[in-house]
Design an enzyme around this catalytic site. Structure first.
Site, PDB file in Angstrom:
ATOM      1  N   GLY B  15       0.918  -1.165  -0.023  1.00 55.80           N
ATOM      2  CA  GLY B  15      -0.295  -0.087  -0.011  1.00 55.80           C
ATOM      3  C   GLY B  15       0.794   1.086  -0.051  1.00 55.80           C
ATOM      4  O   GLY B  15       2.057   1.190   0.497  1.00 55.80           O
ATOM      5  N   ALA B  26      16.110  10.067  -1.086  1.00 56.41           N
ATOM      6  CA  ALA B  26      17.143   9.795  -0.240  1.00 56.41           C
ATOM      7  C   ALA B  26      17.945   8.578  -0.789  1.00 56.41           C
ATOM      8  O   ALA B  26      19.214   8.667  -0.552  1.00 56.41           O
ATOM      9  CB  ALA B  26      16.698   9.525   1.550  1.00 56.41           C
ATOM     10  N   ARG B  76       0.631  -4.901  -5.221  1.00 52.86           N
ATOM     11  CA  ARG B  76       0.783  -6.249  -4.610  1.00 52.86           C
ATOM     12  C   ARG B  76       0.890  -7.081  -5.801  1.00 52.86           C
ATOM     13  O   ARG B  76       0.206  -7.040  -6.480  1.00 52.86           O
ATOM     14  CB  ARG B  76      -0.437  -6.492  -3.707  1.00 52.86           C
ATOM     15  N   CYS B  77       1.715  -8.053  -5.543  1.00 56.43           N
ATOM     16  CA  CYS B  77       2.335  -9.008  -6.647  1.00 56.43           C
ATOM     17  C   CYS B  77       2.229 -10.449  -6.134  1.00 56.43           C
ATOM     18  O   CYS B  77       2.898 -10.983  -5.479  1.00 56.43           O
ATOM     19  CB  CYS B  77       3.805  -8.458  -7.164  1.00 56.43           C
ATOM     20  N   ASP B 107       4.732  -5.551   5.841  1.00 54.31           N
ATOM     21  CA  ASP B 107       4.742  -6.999   6.215  1.00 54.31           C
ATOM     22  C   ASP B 107       5.044  -7.675   4.776  1.00 54.31           C
ATOM     23  O   ASP B 107       5.996  -8.447   4.944  1.00 54.31           O
ATOM     24  CB  ASP B 107       3.664  -7.406   6.899  1.00 54.31           C
ATOM     25  N   THR B 130       4.627   2.533   5.705  1.00 57.91           N
ATOM     26  CA  THR B 130       3.038   1.802   5.919  1.00 57.91           C
ATOM     27  C   THR B 130       2.428   2.836   6.708  1.00 57.91           C
ATOM     28  O   THR B 130       2.965   3.452   7.635  1.00 57.91           O
ATOM     29  CB  THR B 130       2.627   0.404   6.188  1.00 57.91           C
ATOM     30  N   ASP B 132       0.149   2.043   8.668  1.00 55.78           N
ATOM     31  CA  ASP B 132      -0.356   1.180   9.835  1.00 55.78           C
ATOM     32  C   ASP B 132       0.347   1.245  11.158  1.00 55.78           C
ATOM     33  O   ASP B 132      -0.057   0.868  12.212  1.00 55.78           O
ATOM     34  CB  ASP B 132      -0.765  -0.090   9.380  1.00 55.78           C
ATOM     35  N   ARG B 159     -15.694  18.088  14.204  1.00 55.35           N
ATOM     36  CA  ARG B 159     -15.872  18.588  15.554  1.00 55.35           C
ATOM     37  C   ARG B 159     -16.588  19.956  15.410  1.00 55.35           C
ATOM     38  O   ARG B 159     -17.582  20.640  16.356  1.00 55.35           O
ATOM     39  CB  ARG B 159     -14.785  18.882  16.231  1.00 55.35           C
ATOM     40  N   ARG B 176      -7.072  -2.559   9.634  1.00 50.50           N
ATOM     41  CA  ARG B 176      -7.974  -3.776   9.746  1.00 50.50           C
ATOM     42  C   ARG B 176      -7.577  -4.708  10.918  1.00 50.50           C
ATOM     43  O   ARG B 176      -8.119  -5.228  11.803  1.00 50.50           O
ATOM     44  CB  ARG B 176      -7.836  -4.440   8.494  1.00 50.50           C
ATOM     45  N   GLY B 190      -9.335  14.158  20.213  1.00 53.35           N
ATOM     46  CA  GLY B 190     -10.127  13.952  21.581  1.00 53.35           C
ATOM     47  C   GLY B 190     -11.660  13.404  21.273  1.00 53.35           C
ATOM     48  O   GLY B 190     -12.583  13.809  21.778  1.00 53.35           O
ATOM     49  N   ALA B 191     -11.455  12.028  20.912  1.00 46.84           N
ATOM     50  CA  ALA B 191     -12.656  11.420  20.560  1.00 46.84           C
ATOM     51  C   ALA B 191     -13.328  10.913  22.083  1.00 46.84           C
ATOM     52  O   ALA B 191     -12.577  10.722  22.678  1.00 46.84           O
ATOM     53  CB  ALA B 191     -12.282  10.046  19.718  1.00 46.84           C
ATOM     54  N   GLN B 258      -6.541   8.719   3.488  1.00 41.92           N
ATOM     55  CA  GLN B 258      -5.693   8.616   4.583  1.00 41.92           C
ATOM     56  C   GLN B 258      -4.084   8.189   4.150  1.00 41.92           C
ATOM     57  O   GLN B 258      -3.182   8.230   4.880  1.00 41.92           O
ATOM     58  CB  GLN B 258      -6.041   7.523   5.596  1.00 41.92           C
TER      59      GLN B 258
END
Lengths: 326, 326, 326, 326
Positions: B15, B26, B76-77, B107, B130, B132, B159, B176, B190-191, B258
């Site tokens: 992703g 870099a 993704r392969c 991963d 990633t 995640d 908000r 996920r 602040g949820a 995101q």
């Protein structure tokens, strides 16, 4: 050693930093959670001297976590550095029934806190709130990450237009005594060169870098400069112009916009964690210390160390900056 | 042990994550700095199998440090998880004269890298890219900090309108299998409550939190939910509606926004440091490792650990989330 | 005809829109400038019925011009649509010594204002505050421009990751009855196709567009969809999936984040101009009208026209959207 | 009168403006839609003289609608103002088989276009691309709306910190000859005072405004200043300091960051509409004109009018600025 805390005063002091409101919210809500009264002191130490303070409940800090500035306002207060000022402050501290003080700010704030804590044997915990990141005892200070994003966001916009030949863009960022913002912001923005106080102002190094960039076929370059004396960047431009009379040079002075803006998520989480730690630290008997985050863990550092020891620039970053401007 | 490196291939895989371009820049510039040829492989392992790769010089990566996505594109392969696919990939690796491989991803990317490195004795270094943050061996992954800012920026806007009575705003964020984004983003925003996979989906806990909020006089609340199966948040809303028939409930699904956006300064500096480290690590003989940043220092972790070990959610943050929603 | 105005009430009503605070500020300060008392009514018509209102001076509206939401809060109020509710409202209107009313909102708000103005012969001026832009009598409504920027900003981030093959990104935006946000936001975001209520939901048109895009070599596409019934976009995705079983489809539902955020400069200037015009319009004898901006000039339109006449989508924009998705 | 167009050249010239890429995309795709070849000329008129141009297809302009700057790059070109330069340019124009020219830029760009069109009887259409908004014949220029948002976004951040007493923040914005950015940006940012070239530099007016603000209890104020000669704002600060020796004064110079950034939705839609209009205008026989948008409709204005007539500041806005700073 658990200490009975019934009422804790809190203030922000010194220069504004994004995330101060998130820290205030965390302190107030942690007090509420533990059944402690939180008292907000206005305008830093000046409000303590002038007895300007109000109790704050959990609902009083709603909808502030994302706001720049500080709802308690802030000030630099000369009067507090005189014994008389501190005596008046202590009088109000006692008459309001405060048991302890949490101060959010930088070097100057902590120096005042130490004096106050020692003179009157008052429990005090400091939280590092400054965009300069020049505090020992925490990996980053509250506000620093946001200011970095402000700097790169500004330079990204300048970069959009940086396509003409032989043009140099100078961007002055904050950090009179400390190059954190310039160095990390400059790396993040892909600057051709970065002038920081720790490295002094070696224009020959800049000239060498610009010559390399020119030979590499760069059409234009961005140079990040830590602020020095007022008009500092203009003085540098003047000297560079003598050396490169054919270059077109443009200047941006970011100034106080670096102190504002909605705090980044990282600054909010940092402020939230340290706000909780400050209250629970006082409850556990901590005093004369600053709460910081190192390697992901809350650590308490004596205020004397936070003030005296230097938070050093990582020399490796200077090397990386050179490699990436190749 | 210094190793002679003449040509290094690099790719992004899995992703997208903001900062991948900063890492590519870099790697390419560090190669240029050390006189090594850098070869960009398109579309991850698929490009290695299909022999889609090109040399990249220092100027080829100009003006990309601030861009979301990846100029090398990603995919993704499945073919690479078959021995045949990897054999074809190795053929191209050799025929292009590559000495080593740098892979930027998560991963799945690292699992492929391990297999390739072991089967063909090829030096490989991974960089954690990633949103995640679910990789062991680095405090944060490239892209995570940016995604957090995207999440809180979105919730800040929600908000603004969250002033009516009895209104619940549900915001579904990515993750996920891992609640980093939801937990840190939720604290930063602040949820009122945060539902993460590590805590399973305990709606009774949510109901208790909403009841507390209601009693505390909150007019409306924001609930952050880690994505589950498709339409997951709507299923939760359905069940909450049965419990609170009078509440007005609104849903936002952030989805792929995101994964994009200009990387934060922190992600750019992280990507820049790890990109330098990957190349210099290969030069120093590192292989089968991931370069990460822990406590401000570059560390190399075996890819097998990066893949197998869990990067655990800090339970302290769950406690902090509860305190601050008081 | 100059009318003596001593006290003007103002409120925001209906859905939030960015720039409502800028309008409040302008009304309050224009009152102050002309020596008129301004009275802020909380929560729309509900506050008028419940007698929740306070005088507001010039300093009470400082530092709100840039804030999303509305400091007067807003609500939809069923009670006001009953004669009894309006009678109670008028009672409070009189007892508070109000001479006139300024209401900021959309269709529903204006309908209520007309009834109130006619029944009790009360001078009323409306300001168009809604992100939907579906009000006749003004080129744009307060909040619309900001919402457009929110939409394209979100889609820009999705675009960063839109590089894989055969992937469709669906983005649901607000506008149940009006496609302004979807159409202009979709053009601004460079969407492949845009589904708006005015054009009904012709999936064959979408399929033709996707086929064209595929033949033109587009690797992935963004489709903007006006919200319909809850879960509407998911229903569309389901039907598209039946047609293109091999495409990977991802959904973002922007929801209420479109109602928030700092207002754009254009919305602030619009709100400021209309706020001044509303007060000075009342002073000049205007009533039962909405202040709008057409071709750069303030114009007053009867509320009955603002409510009944349609602000039509420009068909030319649909043609442009088709050309640019070539 | 329909004209046969087979090949159209396009360029950006003069200062960068956000939205230029959206205009390029619209021109190229409208050409593709109508079966016309589009040829992108690099670096403005310089590229026409140097014969630097390439055909551009619909896919060549993907993923640029949201980018600041211009993919065709831009330059100011002295050589084109000599007959010899234009002769060379025309030679390339012919040898490349171009039928017409679309130029995106400001005053200087249009002056060159007129000369070229008249001397060689070449169909030319101009598009107004400049952040200054100083072009007659269009309500706004491409880039102006984005620059306004950049200005208010910067001042919002400064405002966060503007809480100390007796502090003045000066913000220098672009607009050497035209106060559009300063006036509208200043109103949008809620500035205490705005100094624009059209009003000359009347410091007595500023002093009166600051005195009023002080008496009204304002703790600090923001003053927006149109750029003048280099260091202009610092000269003003010097003179204000003589008058208010106790005020703390801070300066921000926004500089070139105002020329960059992702274009606003409004600028993208404007650029898209005008790009379509330029191509279809040429097809319909338009020449020597600028395509603009007035009152929501595309209008063609003779380039001579666009260049010579003034786009006047709306005096009403100056009055509004005064009222709202009350």
């Amino acid at each position: 050693m658990a200490i009975s805390m019934k009422k804790i005063g809190l203030m922000t002091s010194g220069g504004d930093a994004p995330g101060m409101n998130a820290a205030i919210r965390a302190v107030v809500r942690t007090c509420a959670y533990h059944g402690i009264s939180a008292v907000g002191i206005e305008m830093g130490y000046q409000g303590l001297i002038d007895n300007q303070m109000n109790e704050m409940g959990a609902r009083d800090v709603k909808n502030i976590i994302h706001r720049g500035g500080t709802v308690l306002r802030t000030a630099r207060c000369k009067a507090f550095y005189a014994a008389e000022g501190r005596a008046k402050a202590y009088e109000n501290f006692k008459s309001n029934g405060l048991d302890a003080l949490i101060v959010i700010g930088g070097d100057g704030t902590f120096t005042g806190a130490m004096l106050f804590s020692e003179e009157f044997n008052v429990p005090v915990v400091g939280l590092p709130g400054t965009i300069d990141n020049d505090i020992f005892g925490t990996d980053t200070t509250i506000g620093y990450d946001t200011a970095l994003n402000t700097v790169v966001d500004a330079i990204d916009k300048i970069r959009d237009t940086a396509t003409s030949h032989n043009r140099l863009f100078f961007v002055e960022v904050m950090g009179r005594d400390s190059g954190f913002l310039a160095l990390n912001g400059g790396i993040g923005a892909g600057a051709q060169d970065i002038l920081i106080p720790e490295e002094h102002l070696d224009l020959n190094r800049l000239f060498a870098s610009l010559d390399r960039g020119y030979q590499a076929g760069k059409s234009s370059s961005i140079i990040v400069v830590s602020e020095g004396e007022e008009g500092g960047v203009f003085e540098i431009v003047k000297r560079v112009r003598e050396h490169y009379p054919d270059y077109d040079m443009r200047v941006t002075v970011l100034g106080h916009l670096q102190r504002g803006g909605a705090p980044s998520c990282s600054d909010r989480v940092l402020a939230s964690r340290l706000g909780v730690a400050a209250v629970e630290g006082l409850m556990a008997g901590q005093s004369g210390v600053m709460a910081g985050l190192r390697g992901g863990q809350v650590v308490f550092t004596p205020l004397s160390d936070a003030v005296k020891k230097n938070h050093e620039i990582d020399a490796e970053l200077i090397r990386i900056s050179d490699i990436l401007a190749v």
